[in-house]
Design a protein around this motif. Sequence first.
Motif, PDB file in Angstrom:
ATOM      1  N   ILE A   1      37.342  37.254  50.984  1.00 36.92           N
ATOM      2  CA  ILE A   1      37.352  37.913  49.917  1.00 36.92           C
ATOM      3  C   ILE A   1      37.870  39.461  50.279  1.00 36.92           C
ATOM      4  O   ILE A   1      37.242  40.064  51.021  1.00 36.92           O
ATOM      5  CB  ILE A   1      36.168  38.055  49.329  1.00 36.92           C
ATOM      6  N   LEU A   2      39.257  39.823  49.723  1.00 33.54           N
ATOM      7  CA  LEU A   2      39.582  41.180  50.031  1.00 33.54           C
ATOM      8  C   LEU A   2      39.125  42.172  49.214  1.00 33.54           C
ATOM      9  O   LEU A   2      38.790  43.444  49.492  1.00 33.54           O
ATOM     10  CB  LEU A   2      41.148  41.212  49.813  1.00 33.54           C
ATOM     11  N   SER A   3      38.783  41.799  47.759  1.00 35.68           N
ATOM     12  CA  SER A   3      38.226  42.815  47.067  1.00 35.68           C
ATOM     13  C   SER A   3      37.553  41.990  45.901  1.00 35.68           C
ATOM     14  O   SER A   3      38.021  40.814  45.627  1.00 35.68           O
ATOM     15  CB  SER A   3      39.214  43.919  46.125  1.00 35.68           C
ATOM     16  N   GLU A   4      36.347  42.549  45.197  1.00 31.26           N
ATOM     17  CA  GLU A   4      35.812  41.791  44.099  1.00 31.26           C
ATOM     18  C   GLU A   4      34.829  42.595  43.214  1.00 31.26           C
ATOM     19  O   GLU A   4      34.672  43.912  43.517  1.00 31.26           O
ATOM     20  CB  GLU A   4      34.676  40.853  44.757  1.00 31.26           C
ATOM     21  N   LYS A   5      34.893  42.462  42.122  1.00 30.50           N
ATOM     22  CA  LYS A   5      34.128  43.022  40.983  1.00 30.50           C
ATOM     23  C   LYS A   5      33.435  42.008  40.348  1.00 30.50           C
ATOM     24  O   LYS A   5      33.940  40.951  39.782  1.00 30.50           O
ATOM     25  CB  LYS A   5      35.449  43.798  40.078  1.00 30.50           C
ATOM     26  N   LEU A   6      32.085  42.186  40.062  1.00 30.65           N
ATOM     27  CA  LEU A   6      31.027  41.417  39.688  1.00 30.65           C
ATOM     28  C   LEU A   6      30.248  42.241  38.513  1.00 30.65           C
ATOM     29  O   LEU A   6      29.548  43.161  38.944  1.00 30.65           O
ATOM     30  CB  LEU A   6      30.510  40.571  40.534  1.00 30.65           C
ATOM     31  N   GLU A   7      29.980  41.649  37.335  1.00 29.44           N
ATOM     32  CA  GLU A   7      29.053  42.384  36.531  1.00 29.44           C
ATOM     33  C   GLU A   7      28.203  41.668  35.677  1.00 29.44           C
ATOM     34  O   GLU A   7      29.050  40.536  35.589  1.00 29.44           O
ATOM     35  CB  GLU A   7      29.637  43.461  35.749  1.00 29.44           C
ATOM     36  N   GLU A   8      26.939  41.724  35.406  1.00 24.63           N
ATOM     37  CA  GLU A   8      26.194  40.941  34.460  1.00 24.63           C
ATOM     38  C   GLU A   8      26.615  41.453  33.101  1.00 24.63           C
ATOM     39  O   GLU A   8      26.635  42.632  32.955  1.00 24.63           O
ATOM     40  CB  GLU A   8      24.663  40.915  34.612  1.00 24.63           C
ATOM     41  N   VAL A   9      26.707  40.549  32.148  1.00 30.08           N
ATOM     42  CA  VAL A   9      27.060  41.068  30.819  1.00 30.08           C
ATOM     43  C   VAL A   9      25.854  40.331  29.987  1.00 30.08           C
ATOM     44  O   VAL A   9      25.323  39.353  30.440  1.00 30.08           O
ATOM     45  CB  VAL A   9      28.297  40.333  30.410  1.00 30.08           C
ATOM     46  N   GLN A  10      25.788  40.840  28.802  1.00 30.43           N
ATOM     47  CA  GLN A  10      24.603  40.489  27.825  1.00 30.43           C
ATOM     48  C   GLN A  10      25.202  39.149  26.773  1.00 30.43           C
ATOM     49  O   GLN A  10      24.561  38.211  26.832  1.00 30.43           O
ATOM     50  CB  GLN A  10      24.261  41.396  27.016  1.00 30.43           C
ATOM     51  N   THR A  11      26.399  39.477  26.488  1.00 30.63           N
ATOM     52  CA  THR A  11      26.983  38.420  25.706  1.00 30.63           C
ATOM     53  C   THR A  11      28.309  38.229  25.908  1.00 30.63           C
ATOM     54  O   THR A  11      29.069  39.278  26.546  1.00 30.63           O
ATOM     55  CB  THR A  11      26.936  38.723  24.232  1.00 30.63           C
TER      56      THR A  11
ATOM     57  N   LEU B   1      35.260  34.021  35.559  1.00 29.51           N
ATOM     58  CA  LEU B   1      35.626  34.135  36.912  1.00 29.51           C
ATOM     59  C   LEU B   1      36.956  34.393  36.905  1.00 29.51           C
ATOM     60  O   LEU B   1      38.055  33.438  36.310  1.00 29.51           O
ATOM     61  CB  LEU B   1      35.039  33.205  37.805  1.00 29.51           C
ATOM     62  N   LEU B   2      38.000  35.236  37.680  1.00 30.24           N
ATOM     63  CA  LEU B   2      39.190  35.405  37.578  1.00 30.24           C
ATOM     64  C   LEU B   2      39.603  35.261  39.490  1.00 30.24           C
ATOM     65  O   LEU B   2      39.046  36.397  40.123  1.00 30.24           O
ATOM     66  CB  LEU B   2      39.754  36.813  37.230  1.00 30.24           C
ATOM     67  N   PHE B   3      40.252  34.319  39.642  1.00 33.77           N
ATOM     68  CA  PHE B   3      40.509  34.359  41.107  1.00 33.77           C
ATOM     69  C   PHE B   3      41.796  34.494  41.328  1.00 33.77           C
ATOM     70  O   PHE B   3      42.882  33.799  40.781  1.00 33.77           O
ATOM     71  CB  PHE B   3      40.121  33.076  41.638  1.00 33.77           C
ATOM     72  N   THR B   4      42.461  35.205  42.324  1.00 32.71           N
ATOM     73  CA  THR B   4      43.640  35.536  42.639  1.00 32.71           C
ATOM     74  C   THR B   4      43.794  35.464  44.216  1.00 32.71           C
ATOM     75  O   THR B   4      42.790  35.805  44.970  1.00 32.71           O
ATOM     76  CB  THR B   4      44.096  37.118  42.160  1.00 32.71           C
ATOM     77  N   PHE B   5      44.838  35.191  44.716  1.00 35.87           N
ATOM     78  CA  PHE B   5      45.277  34.799  45.946  1.00 35.87           C
ATOM     79  C   PHE B   5      46.500  35.757  46.674  1.00 35.87           C
ATOM     80  O   PHE B   5      47.333  35.466  45.940  1.00 35.87           O
ATOM     81  CB  PHE B   5      45.326  33.330  46.150  1.00 35.87           C
ATOM     82  N   GLU B   6      46.312  36.376  47.782  1.00 40.51           N
ATOM     83  CA  GLU B   6      46.967  37.074  48.347  1.00 40.51           C
ATOM     84  C   GLU B   6      48.579  36.169  48.283  1.00 40.51           C
ATOM     85  O   GLU B   6      48.656  35.021  48.748  1.00 40.51           O
ATOM     86  CB  GLU B   6      47.191  37.413  49.673  1.00 40.51           C
ATOM     87  N   GLY B   7      49.696  36.766  47.854  1.00 38.56           N
ATOM     88  CA  GLY B   7      51.182  36.023  48.014  1.00 38.56           C
ATOM     89  C   GLY B   7      51.228  34.937  46.903  1.00 38.56           C
ATOM     90  O   GLY B   7      52.090  34.204  46.698  1.00 38.56           O
ATOM     91  N   ASP B   8      50.237  34.675  46.067  1.00 39.91           N
ATOM     92  CA  ASP B   8      50.208  33.743  44.911  1.00 39.91           C
ATOM     93  C   ASP B   8      50.336  34.397  43.674  1.00 39.91           C
ATOM     94  O   ASP B   8      49.209  35.067  43.243  1.00 39.91           O
ATOM     95  CB  ASP B   8      49.178  32.828  45.226  1.00 39.91           C
ATOM     96  N   PRO B   9      51.099  34.305  42.802  1.00 36.99           N
ATOM     97  CA  PRO B   9      51.479  34.662  41.738  1.00 36.99           C
ATOM     98  C   PRO B   9      50.473  34.218  40.368  1.00 36.99           C
ATOM     99  O   PRO B   9      50.237  34.706  39.322  1.00 36.99           O
ATOM    100  CB  PRO B   9      52.977  34.627  41.299  1.00 36.99           C
ATOM    101  N   THR B  10      49.734  33.087  41.067  1.00 34.10           N
ATOM    102  CA  THR B  10      49.143  32.621  39.848  1.00 34.10           C
ATOM    103  C   THR B  10      47.494  32.724  39.752  1.00 34.10           C
ATOM    104  O   THR B  10      47.018  32.644  40.926  1.00 34.10           O
ATOM    105  CB  THR B  10      49.185  30.791  39.960  1.00 34.10           C
ATOM    106  N   ALA B  11      47.066  33.119  38.841  1.00 34.07           N
ATOM    107  CA  ALA B  11      45.712  33.641  38.844  1.00 34.07           C
ATOM    108  C   ALA B  11      45.030  32.216  38.060  1.00 34.07           C
ATOM    109  O   ALA B  11      45.548  31.788  37.185  1.00 34.07           O
ATOM    110  CB  ALA B  11      45.522  35.064  38.004  1.00 34.07           C
ATOM    111  N   MET B  12      43.580  32.331  38.850  1.00 32.48           N
ATOM    112  CA  MET B  12      42.875  31.295  38.111  1.00 32.48           C
ATOM    113  C   MET B  12      41.600  31.739  37.342  1.00 32.48           C
ATOM    114  O   MET B  12      40.937  32.511  37.788  1.00 32.48           O
ATOM    115  CB  MET B  12      42.162  30.187  39.327  1.00 32.48           C
ATOM    116  N   HIS B  13      41.911  31.380  36.012  1.00 31.42           N
ATOM    117  CA  HIS B  13      41.081  31.956  35.198  1.00 31.42           C
ATOM    118  C   HIS B  13      39.790  30.711  34.820  1.00 31.42           C
ATOM    119  O   HIS B  13      40.166  29.836  34.320  1.00 31.42           O
ATOM    120  CB  HIS B  13      41.627  32.577  33.737  1.00 31.42           C
ATOM    121  N   VAL B  14      38.762  30.939  35.377  1.00 28.82           N
ATOM    122  CA  VAL B  14      37.747  29.928  35.341  1.00 28.82           C
ATOM    123  C   VAL B  14      36.350  30.144  34.472  1.00 28.82           C
ATOM    124  O   VAL B  14      35.866  31.143  34.573  1.00 28.82           O
ATOM    125  CB  VAL B  14      37.197  29.536  36.741  1.00 28.82           C
TER     126      VAL B  14
END
Length: 159
Positions: free
Chosen positions: A148-158, A73-86
């Motif tokens: 949540i202002l925008s989102e993209k979610l997909e199921e992946v096989q691997t 998951l990748l979380f970003t927040f308006e006005g915050d330059p740090t993205a959280m890669h979870v």
Amino acid sequence: MSELTKKLFTLAFIREGNRLLLGYKKRGFGQGRWNAFGGKVEAGETPEEAAVREVQEEAGVMVVGGVEKVGELLFTFEGDPTAMHVMVFSARGYTGTPTESEEMKPQWFSVDSLPYSLMWPDDELWYPIYLRGGKFRGRFHFQGHDKILSEKLEEVQTF
Ligand SMILES: Nc1nc(SCCc2ccccc2)c2[nH]cnc2n1
């Protein structure tokens, strides 16, 4: 992604049949919400090692058989330059009794009645993929911590 700095975090699930162990976050980031166990990946540890460490620190149980990667998951927040890669993991097994820590109060939930209104708003979007054994990749752009202002979610096989 160049203007953003990405920091690596983990989330790990402890699942037993149709029950899922979640923790009530008592302080810090995400305080007041139920979540899986996790936190920052420290220098010198792999995400898997960090996930196992956080489960032990936050829930007081030991992971047995390692963890399986189930999502990113990748979380970003308006006005915050740090993205959280979870990196999201599921423990293959565990031993011990879940115990409250300074960070988390653990509790078992039926997967059919998860407290989504007391969790991060993205959770109800990707948990269903995890709960039926799928793997996922998603990103969510927040305004504050509730919208949540925008989102993209997909199921992946691997991965
Ligand atoms: N489920 C979920 N978790 C998080 S933060 C998880 C990673 C973390 C970070 C800091 C301390 C402990 C754990 C989220 N952020 C935005 N949506 C979200 N959904």
